[in-house]
Design a protein around this motif. Structure first.
Motif, PDB file in Angstrom:
ATOM      1  N   TYR A 167      34.748  27.272  39.353  1.00 18.70           N
ATOM      2  CA  TYR A 167      34.387  28.947  39.231  1.00 18.70           C
ATOM      3  C   TYR A 167      33.885  29.375  37.677  1.00 18.70           C
ATOM      4  CZ  TYR A 167      35.988  29.718  43.708  1.00 18.70           C
ATOM      5  OH  TYR A 167      36.293  29.364  45.207  1.00 18.70           O
ATOM      6  N   LEU A 182      30.351  31.386  37.326  1.00 21.08           N
ATOM      7  CA  LEU A 182      30.593  32.636  37.473  1.00 21.08           C
ATOM      8  C   LEU A 182      30.735  33.366  36.064  1.00 21.08           C
ATOM      9  CD1 LEU A 182      33.242  33.471  40.246  1.00 21.08           C
ATOM     10  CD2 LEU A 182      30.763  34.104  40.280  1.00 21.08           C
ATOM     11  N   TYR A 185      27.258  33.367  34.629  1.00 22.08           N
ATOM     12  CA  TYR A 185      26.293  34.202  35.168  1.00 22.08           C
ATOM     13  C   TYR A 185      26.527  35.575  34.762  1.00 22.08           C
ATOM     14  CZ  TYR A 185      24.112  36.876  39.141  1.00 22.08           C
ATOM     15  OH  TYR A 185      23.697  37.856  39.530  1.00 22.08           O
ATOM     16  N   LEU A 196      38.727  35.267  34.402  1.00 26.05           N
ATOM     17  CA  LEU A 196      38.572  34.268  35.487  1.00 26.05           C
ATOM     18  C   LEU A 196      39.902  33.652  35.673  1.00 26.05           C
ATOM     19  CD1 LEU A 196      37.255  32.337  37.404  1.00 26.05           C
ATOM     20  CD2 LEU A 196      36.669  30.750  35.756  1.00 26.05           C
ATOM     21  N   GLU A 218      34.463  35.119  44.895  1.00 29.48           N
ATOM     22  CA  GLU A 218      33.361  35.328  43.831  1.00 29.48           C
ATOM     23  C   GLU A 218      33.135  36.742  43.370  1.00 29.48           C
ATOM     24  OE1 GLU A 218      33.330  33.467  46.382  1.00 29.48           O
ATOM     25  OE2 GLU A 218      32.631  31.453  45.646  1.00 29.48           O
ATOM     26  N   THR A 219      33.085  37.704  44.501  1.00 32.03           N
ATOM     27  CA  THR A 219      33.084  39.092  44.234  1.00 32.03           C
ATOM     28  C   THR A 219      34.157  39.619  43.441  1.00 32.03           C
ATOM     29  OG1 THR A 219      32.129  39.378  46.148  1.00 32.03           O
ATOM     30  CG2 THR A 219      32.767  41.404  45.310  1.00 32.03           C
ATOM     31  N   SER A 235      34.067  38.266  39.789  1.00 32.80           N
ATOM     32  CA  SER A 235      33.048  38.769  39.026  1.00 32.80           C
ATOM     33  C   SER A 235      33.579  40.062  38.499  1.00 32.80           C
ATOM     34  CB  SER A 235      31.835  38.936  39.940  1.00 32.80           C
ATOM     35  OG  SER A 235      31.363  37.874  40.243  1.00 32.80           O
TER      36      SER A 235
END
Length: 261
Positions: A34, A37, A40, A66, A82-83, A86
């Motif tokens: 991950y 992420l 990003y 994270l 992921e949501t 983030s």
């Protein structure tokens, strides 16, 4: 060493190994899987920040977010990691920025003045307020107002991601996204806050509403929004800043009512 590393596990198998068996290697693999992420979120948040803010510092804060997300996420609830991650990553980066106190006091004061103007005028007129009305309230001309909005643009990247209350970690925007993740223990206060935010969004101009929707709901960067709307990045930044100041005014009203109750 009793721990065994099992290669090529799927994410769900890694979650099971980490959460149910405490397998540290599985946790490390989840972090590695991950990590994109973090890149990003960091790249999105770096847009518009002052040059003295080092991107690598943002990333290091993001990695801590994270790890925190992986330690706290309940994969059995069937939610999108992921949501969840983030927003944890963004929150960790924001905390790091706050601790660094990178926004000059003069800029914070400008932001507070504009926020107050929107709050007072929209409460007085019960409608969306024009730039000219804000200028008259602040006793400045439109050029001065545009400069103020440009100056405070870097402070609005995380305005909606501040905690609802100082002692809590849930953010304002968390009530407007991922409705499937709504917890049964959500309170009437949360519902009222969501309604307040939605009313605030209704008072935005069409362009401001579009920017907020694309940035917070469609996950586009400000530069990508500029391309979609055929406007300059600086214009998108100004629209975003004004939208956030309007919404902050609504949220301040909510906070006052919360403390009075």
């Amino acid at each position: 060493m009793n721990e065994q590393k099992v290669p090529h596990l799927t994410n769900i198998e890694l979650w099971r190994a980490w959460r149910e068996q405490g397998n540290i290697d599985a946790k490390k693999d989840l972090i590695e899987n991950y990590l994109p992420l973090v890149d990003y979120v960091t790249n999105r948040m770096a847009i518009g920040l002052p040059k003295n803010v080092i991107k690598e510092d943002l990333a290091s804060h993001g990695i801590m977010g994270l790890i925190d997300a992986i330690e706290k996420f309940d994969y059995l609830r069937g939610l999108q990691f992921e949501t969840y991650a983030s927003w944890r990553i963004r929150g960790s980066i924001i905390d790091g920025l706050r601790q660094g106190d990178w926004v000059p006091r003069s800029v914070r004061e400008k932001a507070k003045k504009i926020e107050e103007a929107y709050q007072v005028l929209e409460q007085r007129h019960m409608r969306s307020i024009t730039d000219l009305e804000v200028c008259e309230y602040l006793n400045i001309n439109e050029k001065e107002f545009a400069n103020m909005v440009q100056d405070i643009s870097v402070t609005t990247i995380f305005s909606l991601e501040e905690p609802l209350r100082e002692e809590e970690s849930e953010t304002r925007m968390s009530l407007l996204i991922d409705q499937a993740a709504k917890r049964p223990e959500s309170t009437v206060d949360d519902v009222f806050l969501e309604q307040s935010l939605m009313k605030g969004i209704d008072r935005l101009t069409e362009k401001e509403r579009t920017v907020v929707s694309l940035f917070y709901f469609e996950d586009l960067s400000l530069s990508e929004i500029a391309e979609v709307m055929s406007l300059s990045p600086s214009r998108i930044s100004q629209l975003h800043s004004k939208a956030i100041q309007r919404l902050r005014g609504v949220l301040e009203q909510y906070k006052e009512q919360l403390f009075q109750s």
